[in-house]
Structure formats: structure tokens, C-alpha cells
Design an enzyme around this catalytic site. Structure first.
Site, short mmCIF file in Angstrom:
data_model
loop_
_atom_site.label_atom_id
_atom_site.label_comp_id
_atom_site.label_asym_id
_atom_site.label_seq_id
_atom_site.Cartn_x
_atom_site.Cartn_y
_atom_site.Cartn_z
N SER A 1 -49.97 82.64 38.95
CA SER A 1 -50.80 82.20 40.08
C SER A 1 -52.22 82.70 39.92
O SER A 1 -52.45 83.85 39.53
CB SER A 1 -50.22 82.74 41.38
N TYR B 1 -56.50 77.75 41.02
CA TYR B 1 -57.35 77.48 42.17
C TYR B 1 -58.77 77.56 41.65
O TYR B 1 -59.21 78.64 41.23
CB TYR B 1 -57.15 78.51 43.28
N THR C 1 -53.55 73.05 41.64
CA THR C 1 -53.02 72.92 43.00
C THR C 1 -54.01 72.13 43.84
O THR C 1 -55.15 72.56 44.04
CB THR C 1 -52.77 74.29 43.63
N LYS D 1 -50.52 69.44 41.25
CA LYS D 1 -49.48 69.94 42.17
C LYS D 1 -49.84 69.56 43.60
O LYS D 1 -50.95 69.84 44.07
CB LYS D 1 -49.37 71.45 42.02
N HIS E 1 -46.09 72.35 49.16
CA HIS E 1 -46.50 73.76 49.20
C HIS E 1 -45.54 74.56 50.09
O HIS E 1 -45.94 75.43 50.87
CB HIS E 1 -47.94 73.86 49.74
#
Lengths: 366, 366, 366, 366
Positions: free
Chosen positions: C119, C143, C169, C236, C260
């Protein structure tokens, strides 16, 4: 103008997480009878409950990578630009929730840069509400008198105070079977200055109030109002394609889809479940306002995506009024605006037009 | 004629908000075994529960601006004008609920200006009921004897006492598995004078009672009754298009859609869910009576809009009887009439014919 | 790198019957605010709840006598062979659940012979995670920064650490209305080294975190990432056929169906309910990863049979981490693998390909 | 042959109102671990619950005036006349519920004049069961050994003891995730004499038991059994049209629709929901047995009306056994027979053939 009825005197910031919290908190500061009147619905309250549950009959299927940073929720209705597609629904007797009454709501709504709908059954004078709204737009919700001379005078008052539209409530020609009011022995503690010519208000049940107004409303009343005001007329309480067709045929300038917040006919369809049918029949010929059951911005989004041009909220604002006066009112609109901004961002919509063009998915599983 | 069974002796005004309240209150004045017999249903009571829940399978989509002030709920069935489309269903042994028994119910129904259906298993004589009804209309519900001589005598009695129609109950040729009765060890404490020739009543289980009556009912029984009475015959317990077709073919003058209040076959379809199929098959050839599950005027409205000509109510009336005797009975009918008037006003229907022409919407979400 | 935040230090065997037990046990060792952040969802948490319930919208119709003894659940994605079609979803800040943080999860996932998704909001450095994974495959969830220089540096870091794919994402360009976090006053206690160039992390709400990242993501970002990494890019948060089409058109190498975990848009469709529509649109052009709501191997089976190539799990693994560190993580994967083996045997499927060709039945009754 | 396991020793009349009562009472006399094993299902027990709830997916639409007095529920399967279309399902280890074990069940079933299905995992010898059944018909349920020599010997034993059919259980080649057993730490306390050649039984988990049997069952096993027995073979666990087609193609003489009482694959379809699809595929080529979820005669009726020729019940009989030994077993069959007689009377069906020709109505509302 009130009897010995005592209610909240609050003014100031409220702080709440969501409208359900707000309702719970409001129930502690509004007297039982008044809270029952405000919050409850007709009969088994099945339709009331369905009003909010029905938003899950359609689900949002979000779009991604749409290059959105700051979605724009401003919109225009009847040529009036407003900051959000959420306006204030007509609600009787705000002083049930806060001694400041409608004036505080008007102020909070004006500061939210949206439309306030004056109720015929308001507990303050039209002039007080007009003054409190400043030059923010107002519409006038009309419960007609059985006597047309009264009606002309009331409409003149609305015109004089700058109403931009008249909302003819067509779904309350008799009171719904609001059993909570019966159990509480609730009668109105607050006079109704706008309709004082035909309605006393104080000490009456809601059913008596409705019956004092004109019951045999008909298509001709649309033209009557237009003739005496030169204002656009919304018919409030339309729930079918047939009625949408009929009122447009009769000259209505707008259709207001509502089941009166589940307060009138229990066993009737959830308001949201009626919206798409009506919108398809209207087919963009006139604007559509939607109300009944909205508690979240996702509900606003779904209503717009199902054909509404703007939506109206009532009870949430009254709870904000009870807990924080004009500031509480503004806070409720801020809450909805913030949440709507988030929903628009996550759903992938830059503006209201894109919401309207969003294709919701049917959810068959409840 | 009763054993040492003791029950309510009430007579007078009841005051209640809705039928659910009434049921709760009645449960406190009717002895446990009798209340269990009256209120319960068969098996898991799923069908009983569905009977009322199923009214939400269709929702009312109201019409507005229809120029309505005072809707007219009077109607006509078999040429008989009645004040409301709601009649009294056949119910055994009213003295389970009130020592005044059927006479008090007859009086209350007569004062409500509608039809009373005499049950074969009544606890009073036909003459007592006739006298209590004055000249108000009565129908006779028939549980046949295995012996046709008995049947002819019973039918003669009905004719002599002015029955306007015979209702042949076809769905109770054996008792349903009413488990509450088993748990309570309930047996009938009240004799059945009308069918005394073939049935003792006192001390028997309901299952024994049903089995003492004719079990092998057939289409020919319709003609038999017509021949011996010259009266129109309703077949009660029709739930399918096939049966509607078959009984009309066999000469029935009316179809009574019912699942016996969920008391017979659990796992069977909710009565309201059967109505439309039957009504389409009947196609207005004969009148349709509907019962099972009605607790609100919106249910009455939905039944009429789904093909019924009149509806019958049973348990609610018996609860009114328990709590207020004849006055309680009348109060129950007044309650339904008042609520129906409101529903008609809000739905936009001037009269029963317009209710029948109303298009309900299907509600897919439960 | 953490503040005075204290959480579980567990390492070792957990023993649990199912994931629901695991969640309950984890709630006792993770501090309230952190557990709320991990476990909760947006708004009314309706979508969160539907995520798992929706797996019952389709049912498995097993096949028998298929000569199966030891079904093979290994599969291949982007050319990478893995032991099971279940990979680790990207999850922020594992140190909320266990002081060992991501390193322990990496170790457990590597021992489970499947893919770990790093992540952007991890609480440890990329190098620590890479080291803990050994040579097991990793993907990198991205991100983006508002600043492309940052982005290039972060992507370089991922490439340098051997990421096999980049997961962009797209469904979190703003924080969902996670009301539990508001109620708990939850802010992040853990810094985010990977995105430290544009994001402080510690002391911020999740909403502030999301807003510090790039909000106006667009199709062009796919190409940007490909250009700077030469790695395949998954988007995603795809939930519709339109979006699947659009991202493939824009060059995406894979589609990741997810809402999510119900944390973003409440009132949105259950992720599983979106899968089939997306899979039909993708039509095997690119691989599909699916997440949101998986708590059982039967959910894995149903997702594969509805079009997914692999699925990702998040919360269950974090609960395992909380209760048993790396061993707990491996135990969670073992649990899913064992259950999936059983489901495959009982459903009559030798391997993943046969699962994909299984025809589930629609369950209309919920 | 039992360990120190202690359970009910009851023999005699039970008296119960319905099977749910019976289950509750049985839970008090059967030790926790054994009761958990008998009553529970796999995973979330969703499929277990759906098995019974699904009978409400179709509703009975009764017929009236069909001239019925004493409906005949006797029927014939594989040329064998039985008193009722309800037979005894194969159930392992009856001595978990009553020390008298299978012999008592055999006796009660024989007195009920219907078929007893001998389980491979019975706790008594084949001879004991044969003796207890007298000349009442028995079928043999077969869990195959991995070793065909064992299989031939077991089949010989069945033939020698007069089995009229072999039931090949195809849906239990591995144990379902029965979490109650895990929580209770349940292992088998009773040996399995019939399969002693390949299975020890005592002290094993059910999962270990299933894995000791042949897991890679295939279509060829049908022919193998036919060849070594000259008996008709049912395949038990068929739930789809494809499987029905495949097993008939492979030579099966009958199809047994079952999901093993919800004990194997949770998230699988309710057994009743699978029946119609299978019946349409079978199209009367071979007989169909149905089980899983039957607790009432209305369920039996609905299964027959959906394509089953006979149904099997398991748990209710075991509860009767626990509470009343052979007499309790017979009482359970009497309960079902009495209720079925009532249902047939009320539904308007003279005999089993008419039940099969009944058209149930779909109930879309759950």
C-alpha cells in the site's frame, strides 16, 4: 402567538454525525406531542419507512478516472441559480421545534443560498419570513380556502412578498391517520396568520385543519392561481404518470413528486419508487421537485439520477432548527452539501447535469 | 347453552386507535383458549401472517385534483344496497368473545347498515340472530351435514329467516393444524343450535367439529342448495382461476376468495395474492367477496382495486364485540368506514366504482 | 515512527473457527479507534453489509461423480504462478493492528506463496516490506501525488523493489463518510514513508489523507504509470461495464473490481453484484481481480465463477496479523485454502479453470 | 460397541405438537456434541436454513369441491408399495440419539410400512437392522471404500440382507465445514461395523471419516454397483439438470435430490429450489427421491408437486428415536401421515398422483 406551549430556544452550532443522530437529539428538546407530529407518519408508518428504505432499490455504480477535483453542485430552477439542488420543503409551524419559528429557518436557508418554501400553515406572518430571508428566493406553498376571496387575498400576499412560485399541495385534502397524534392527543398550539381568514389553528387537530381548507381541489385551481399571480405553479403530491400528464395538460409549470413524507396515505408507494415513472411521463417538459425520505446526500444523488431537478428536505431541517436555530438550519444544509460533494466525487460526476445522466442500477435484493 | 365457560360481558364504547390495539385489548378479556382459537392460524402461521403482509405486495398510487370532498362508499351486492363494501364474515360461536353472543354482533352490524353472515356454527338460534338484525340483510354460511335431510331442514330454516344468499364454505372439510388449540387443549364450550341435528359442539375439538360435517363436498352441492332455497350461492374458499372457472361452470352465483383467515392450510398462498388471478378468471360474470387478513381500510381499498366487489371482516369485529358488545361491533365498522373515507379521498376516488378502476402498482421489494 | 499509539504485539498460532470469530477476537486486541477504522465502512454501512450478503445472490449448484480427489487451486496471474487464487489486498498502516506492521504480513503472505500488494499508505519503508517478502511476488498500490515529480520517484521506488504490477486506486479521491472514525475522533497515528514527499500521515483524518493525494485522477494516469515503470497497470475500483471498457481503451492491463470494502460510497452496489457485468464487458481481454466482502472460500468460488481471475482479501488478514503476527497471517491464508479445497471438492471442480466455467444459479429470494 | 458415550434410553409415546418442539426436546436428552452433529449444518448454516425456508418459495393454491373424504397417500416406488410417500433417509450412528440405535428406528419404520435406508455408517450390524425391519423393505446407502474388494464385500452383504436398491451418496467425498462440531470437539464415539474393513469410526472427526471413504467417485461407480448387485442404483446428491442428465446417461436407475441436509456445501442452493430443474431434466425417465429441510407435510406436498416421487426424512425421525425409541419413530411417521392427509384434503387431492399434477404458485415475496 403561541399558547403556553414551550419548546427549544436553542441557537448555535449543533455538531452531529448524521441526520439519524440529529433526530434523536431533537426528540429530547421538542415536546412529545410536537415531536410526534413532526416525525411520525400515517397508519402503520410502512410508507414512511419505505420512503427512506426505497433509495436502496437503486444503487449507484460509480465512475472512476473522470478527472474530478471539486464537483459543482450549484444548479438552476425556474431560472433561479442556487448553491445546491436541495431546497427547503414547506413545513407547518416551525415554532413547534424552536421558539424562533420560521424566521430562524428562513435565515439559515438564505445563508445556505437556496430556496425557502413558505408554508400556508406557518406560525409567523409572511412579512416576518420575508424579512428573515433577505433577498434569498422564496416559494409559497398554498393550502386553498374554500372561499376564493380568501384565496385571492392570500395569493396577493405571496406576490407582494416576492414569491417566485406557488406550490399547490394536492395530497392533503384530509388528514392522514396519524396515530401518534391520536395517542398523544396532539392539537396545534400555534396560530396560522397567513390563513387566518379561514383557519383558526390553535387547539385543532391536524385533521380539522386540513378539513377547514379546500378539499375538492381540481385541475381548475392551477389556472386560478396562475391568473391571480402570474407565477409558475407546482402541483405537489404527484405520484403517477397519469397525474403528471393530467396536471401538465391542465397547465402546471412544475411537478412536485411527494407522498407528503409518508404522513398521508399509508400503503401508498414509496415516493422514490414513484419518481422514475413520473419523470418518464414528464419527459423534461417542466421541472420536477422531489421530496419524502431524504436523509443522506446519496438519496439526493439517486433522486436526481432518477429524474428530479431539485429535491426538498423538511424534517432534517426542523431538527436542526430545534437544536441550533438558524445556525442549526444552515448546518443541516452544510451537512448535505458536504456529503453531496463527496458522493459526486466518488460517483464520478462533475456537476448536476452529470448526476442526471448517471445510470443507476436496480437492486432486486432487499 | 354455554358450559361453565366465562368470558367478557362488556357493552359500550371502546375507543381504540387501530385494530392491532383492539386485538391486544381483546386478548385480556377473552379467556386464553378462546382467544387462541379466534386469533390463531394453522401450522407455522406463515400463511396467516402473509395474509396481512401481502397487501404491501401492491401499493396505492394516488390521484390528485380530482374534485373530491365527500367520497361515497355505499355499494350494492346481489341487488342489496349497503353503506360500505365491508360485510361481516361468518364466524363460529361469538359467545367465546362476549356472553351476548351473535345477537350483539347482529345488532351492531345492522346499525352499520351492512350484511351479517350467519355461521352454521353460531352459538345462538337462527331466530335470535334474525331478531337482533331487525330487517338488515343476512346471508347464511353453510356447513353441510353428511345427511341431506338435515341439510334441507337447515336450508329451510335459513330461507324462513330471510337469508338473501347461501355461502357454501368449501375450504374446511377437515380442521387445519391449529397448534395453539392443541397447546391450550381447547374444546368448544358452546353448543351449535343450527346444526344440532348432526353436530354436538360442546366439548369437541374444532377438528372433530369439521369432520362431523360433510367432508366430500362436490360441485353438485351448489345445485342442491339452489334447488332447495332458490337463493344465490357463493362458494367460499376459491383461490385459483381453475376453481373460479369450475364453480361458475357448476352454477355458483358468486365467488368468495378466502383462505379461511389462514386457519386451514399453512403454506398456502396469501389470500390477497390469489385475488387478482381469480378476478381475472371471473371477469365480472359473478360478484366476488374477499376476506382474510384485512386490518385496515387501505386493505379494503386494495382488495376492491384487485377485483373484489365487497370484502368481509371477522376477527376485528369479534374483538370489538369482546370489548364493547354491539356498540363495540358498530365502532369497528365505523373505524373502517372512517378510514376508508380518508383513503378514498387521498387516493382520489369518488366512489367504489372508481376504486375498482384504480390501477395499483406492484411492489417488488419486501 | 509511531506516536504513543499502542496495539497488539502478538506472534504465534491463533486457532479460530471462522473469520467472524477472528474479527471478534481482533476487536479485543486492537485499540477502539484503530479497530473502527479497519472494520467499518461508509455512511449507514449498507454497502459494507451487502458486500458479504450479496454472495447469496448466487448459489452454487454442485456437480457430483466428477472423479476428484485433490483439487488444484494453484493459478497464474500476469504470468506469475501462485498457490491459490487469493492474494493480499492493499491495506494502509498494518501497525494499527500489530506493532510488527507490514513486515509480518509480508512474511506470512510470502509463506502462503501468493502475492502481497504494497500500500502507498504503508507504515514501513518499501525496503522493509521487500525484505520481509523475500523473493515472493509483490504488487504496488499507488495513491498518486498531486505532483508528478513525486510520482516518478515513488514509481521508481516500486520498480527498484521489484513490483510486478502497479495498482492504481481510482475510487478514493476523497474519503468516504466513515462515521465510526468521526465518533471515535480517529486520526492516523502512523507515518507513511512511501508517500512522505506529499503526505504527513500522523495526526491526520483519513479524509485529509485522501485529499492530500491526487484527486483529479484521469485515464491519462494509466499511461503515465506505464511509461515510468514498464509494468502492467490495474485500475482498482471499476464497478461498471462502461468503466471496464473505458480503462481498457485507455490502456489498462487489468481491472480490479472493488468498492473499497464498502468504505467509500454507501448506497453503491455490492461489489459482487457488479462483478458479472464487468466480467462480461472485459470478456477476457485483461485479467480481473475482485475484492470486497470475502469472508469464506465459497465467496472466493462464487467470485471466480462470476468472472474474477483472482480475489484479494484485506480485513481477515489484518485480523490474523493482530492476533498472531506473521503466523496469524499465514493461518488466515491456510484457512481460506483449506476451505476452498473443500468447496472445490464438493462443487465438483478439479481446478480453477473449472471453477471459472461453473454456472452458478441466481437466488431470487433474500 | 460404544465408548463411554451416554445418551437417551427412552422408549414409549412422546407426544409433540410439531417437529420444532421435537427438536427442542431432543436437544435436552442427546449429549451436546452428538446433538450438534445431528442438528447442525455447514459454514454459516445459510443453506441449512434455506432448505426449510425455501418451501415458501412456492405456495399451495388449493382446490375445492373435489369430492374428497379420505385421501389415499399410499404410493409405489421401484415396484414397492408403501403406505406414504415418506421414507427413512440414511443417517449415520443412530446410537448417538438413543442407545437402542438403528434397530429401534428399523422397527418404527417397518411398523410405519415404509422404506428404511440403511446407512454405511450405521452403528449396528446389517443383520441387526435386517432383523429389526422384519420383512419391511430396506435400501442400502453406500459410502464406497477406496478398495474395490471391500466394496464387493459390502455390496454382497447388502444383497444378502435383502436390499432393494443401492443409494450411492455422491455429495460427501469430503466433510463439510461443520463448525459446531469443531466448537464441540466432536468425534465419533460409535464404531461402523458395515464399513469396518476400511473405516475405524470411533474417535474420528466426520471429516476424517469421509476422507477414509472413496473420494474420487465417478460415473463408472454406478455400473460397478449394478454389476455386483443387480440392484437399481440411486445417485444421491444430484442438484442440477446437468447432473441428472449425466447420471441417467451413466445408467443410474434413480435420482436422489439432496444437499445432504445443508451439512456439506454452505452457499449451495436450497434443495427444494433445485428440485424442479432436476425433475424437468429427468422427465419421468427414472424415479426421484427428495430430501433436505422437510419438517411438515406441506413440505412433502410441495416436493411431490415439484417432481419428487417420494421424499426422505432424517433428523425428525432421529429426534423421535431419541425421545421415544421405536415408538417415537413410528409417532413421527404418524405425525407426517396425519398432517399429509389433512393437507391433501385441504388442497383438494385424492391421491399422490393428483399431488404430482398440482400446480403450485410461485411466491416472489420473501
Amino acid at each position: 402567538m403561541t399558547t403556553d406551549f414551550r419548546t427549544s430556544t436553542a441557537e448555535g452550532k449543533v455538531n452531529f454525525v448524521n441526520v439519524y443522530d440529529l433526530e434523536k437529539a431533537a426528540s429530547l428538546v421538542i415536546p412529545t406531542g410536537a415531536f410526534g407530529y413532526i416525525s411520525s407518519g400515517a397508519g402503520d408508518m410502512w410508507t414512511l419507512e419505505q420512503n427512506t428504505k426505497s433509495f436502496n432499490h437503486k444503487v449507484i455504480a460509480p465512475g472512476v478516472l473522470r478527472n474530478i477535483e471539486n464537483p459543482d453542485q450549484s444548479t438552476t430552477i425556474l431560472g433561479q441559480k442556487i448553491s445546491t439542488p436541495i431546497i427547503m420543503a414547506p413545513v407547518a409551524a416551525h415554532a413547534l421545534a424552536n421558539v424562533q419559528g420560521e424566521a430562524a429557518t428562513c435565515k439559515g436557508v438564505a445563508e445556505s443560498d437556496t430556496i425557502y418554501t413558505v408554508s400556508s400553515y406557518a406560525g409567523q406572518t409572511y412579512e416576518e419570513m420575508r424579512a428573515a430571508s433577505g433577498d434569498a428566493p422564496q416559494w409559497f406553498q398554498f393550502y386553498m380556502s374554500k372561499n376564493d376571496d380568501d384565496n385571492i387575498k392570500i395569493l396577493d400576499l405571496a406576490v407582494k412578498n416576492g414569491a417566485k412560485a406557488i406550490v399547490l399541495t394536492a395530497d392533503a385534502t384530509v388528514g392522514g391517520n396519524r396515530e401518534i397524534d391520536l395517542r398523544n392527543g396532539f392539537t396545534f398550539p400555534i396560530a396560522m396568520p397567513i390563513v387566518a381568514s379561514y383557519q383558526s389553528g390553535v387547539g385543532q387537530t391536524m385533521d380539522a385543519v386540513y378539513k377547514s381548507s379546500r378539499q375538492n381541489l381540481s385541475y381548475k385551481d392551477i389556472e386560478f392561481i396562475q391568473k391571480h399571480t402570474n407565477l409558475p405553479v407546482f402541483v405537489k403530491g404527484v405520484q403517477t404518470a397519469e397525474d403528471a400528464e393530467a396536471v401538465i395538460e391542465a397547465g402546471a409549470d412544475g411537478v412536485w413528486v411527494s407522498n407528503h413524507g409518508g404522513r398521508q396515505l399509508d400503503g401508498g408507494r414509496a415516493s422514490f419508487d414513484s419518481l422514475q415513472e413520473v419523470a418518464e411521463a414528464v419527459n423534461k417538459r417542466v421541472p420536477i421537485v422531489f421530496d419524502s425520505g431524504i436523509r443522506r446526500a446519496q438519496h439526493v444523488f439517486k433522486a436526481l439520477a432518477s429524474g428530479a431537478d431539485v429535491v426538498a428536505i423538511g424534517r432534517p431541517v426542523i431538527y436542526g432548527l430545534a437544536l441550533g436555530g438558524s445556525e442549526g438550519v444552515k448546518e443541516v444544509f452544510d451537512y448535505f452539501k458536504n456529503e453531496l460533494k463527496m458522493v459526486m466525487q466518488l460517483a464520478g460526476t462533475h456537476n448536476i447535469e452529470e448526476i442526471k445522466n448517471t445510470k443507476l442500477r436496480k437492486n432486486e435484493y432487499m
